[in-house]
Write an enzyme that holds these catalytic residues in place. Structure first.
Site, short mmCIF file in Angstrom:
data_model
loop_
_atom_site.label_atom_id
_atom_site.label_comp_id
_atom_site.label_asym_id
_atom_site.label_seq_id
_atom_site.Cartn_x
_atom_site.Cartn_y
_atom_site.Cartn_z
CB CYS A 116 -0.95 -0.01 1.19
SG CYS A 116 -2.14 -1.36 1.05
CG HIS A 256 -3.39 3.30 1.94
ND1 HIS A 256 -3.71 2.93 0.67
CD2 HIS A 256 -3.47 2.18 2.71
CE1 HIS A 256 -3.97 1.64 0.64
NE2 HIS A 256 -3.83 1.15 1.87
CG ASN A 286 -6.62 -1.07 0.42
OD1 ASN A 286 -5.91 -0.57 -0.44
ND2 ASN A 286 -6.14 -1.57 1.55
#
Ligand code: UT7
Length: 331
Positions: A116, A256, A286
């Site tokens: 990520c 994020h 995500n």
């Protein structure tokens, strides 16, 4: 001598058409839409369908949009850096494939694996090539086809992830805007809590690894959650302190998008009101390396030249970090 900074001068994005809603997930695993929305903030996510399509195809769409917006061609590009954990192939790199697909005959590049944090690590890397004066046009992409490594029998992970790609163009700037600071961190002790077990050199693919579903994401959610809340909040506070910024100086946080609760905790620590926080987790889930450039893509029209922006991330590895930049253009 005037200092050269690397400025973002264009943004492109792409999400696939297919929308996987929480209601559809209810028909796939033992979950419920309300649990997903209240515990994560995700309402729906995009899934790339189609034989033979992969991460590079989403990147191509995002990059072509970016090139059109900036009024340049693929031949003008010096370098393409791709943050991804779902490359088209183990090798060659997704960057190589993209260069071929878009006709970037004068460019070279490579992929960066930081889960990520892939886009943030790639952006910090791309900045170096501009600041040294070596290159004039570097594209940084964050993209993941998470549906290719998600186990749709595991309700604790399959509800979280989606597919998407975002890209930014970096060019030299001398007007004080651009990327001004970064803090990047890793802690390999965190590798046990979010990972894909098989398919690498330790556990190469075999009948046994396929039968055991070991080619998909495994996560110890609560452990990652706790580290993410602390990691993202602290690194954001650290970069603010280093640059003598308070909450009122900051126009936007680009976090994020892993869990709305993690984002809210980070914003609180930075003393930012919710209107200053970019959020698209409700629509895309995500997308791993894709989340941050996709936020910039969604919010581009609201950004003004000179806006102070903090990017912040946390992901598998563990990897985490923050970037401080001044936005370089009005749309
Ligand atoms: O992007 C990389 C970094 N990743 C992250 O930052 C993700 C961090 N982790 C998280 O976001 C959260 O930990 C999750 C969203 C993964 C899970 O949320 P949680 O609030 O930590 O839930 P939990 O794991 O503590 O589970 C609570 C309950 C459990 O039931 P019991 O034991 O209390 O009866 C789970 O079995 O929720 C249950 N549960 C579900 N229920 C309905 C877990 N997944 C689901 C589900 N639907 N999909």
């Amino acid at each position: 001598m005037t200092k050269i900074t690397a400025a973002i001068t264009a943004v492109g994005g792409y999400v696939p058409d297919y929308i996987l809603t929480n209601a559809e997930l209810e028909t796939i695993v033992d979950t419920n839409a309300e649990w997903i929305e209240t515990r994560t903030g995700v309402k729906e996510r995009r899934i790339q369908k189609g034989e033979g399509l992969g991460t590079s195809d989403m990147c191509v769409e995002a990059i072509n949009e970016l090139l059109n917006k900036r009024g340049i061609t693929a031949l003008d590009i010096d370098m393409i850096i791709v943050g991804t954990v779902t490359p088209d192939f183990v090798f060659p790199s997704t960057s190589n494939i993209i260069c071929d697909k878009i006709g970037a005959k004068n460019a070279w590049g490579y992929d960066i694996s930081a889960a990520c944090s892939g886009f943030v690590f790639s952006l910090a890397t791309g900045v170096q090539f501009i600041e040294t004066g070596k290159y004039k046009k570097v594209i940084v992409v964050g993209a993941d086809k998470m549906s290719s490594i998600v186990n749709y029998e595991d309700r604790t992970t399959c509800i979280l992830f989606g597919d998407g790609a975002g890209a930014v163009l970096l060019e030299p700037s001398t007007d004080g805007n651009g990327i001004l600071d970064s803090i990047l961190k890793v802690d390999g002790a965190g590798r046990h809590f979010l990972f894909q077990k098989a398919g690498g050199s330790v556990y190469p693919a075999s009948h046994a690894t396929v039968d055991a579903h070991e080619h998909t994401v495994v996560q110890e959610g609560q452990t990652v959650f706790k580290h993410a809340v602390v990691g993202m909040a602290e690194v954001s506070a650290e970069i603010m302190k280093n640059n003598r910024l308070t909450g009122s100086d900051i126009a936007w946080l680009v976090p994020h998008q892993a869990n709305k609760r993690i984002i809210d905790a980070t914003a609180k620590r930075m003393e930012l009101s919710p209107e200053k926080v970019m959020m698209n987790i409700d629509r895309y889930g995500n997308t791993t390396s894709g989340t941050i450039p996709l936020c910039l893509w969604n919010y581009e029209k609201k950004l003004k030249k000179g806006d102070n922006i903090i990017i912040s991330t946390f992901g598998a590895g563990f990897t985490w970090g923050s970037i401080y930049l001044k936005w370089a253009y009005n749309s």
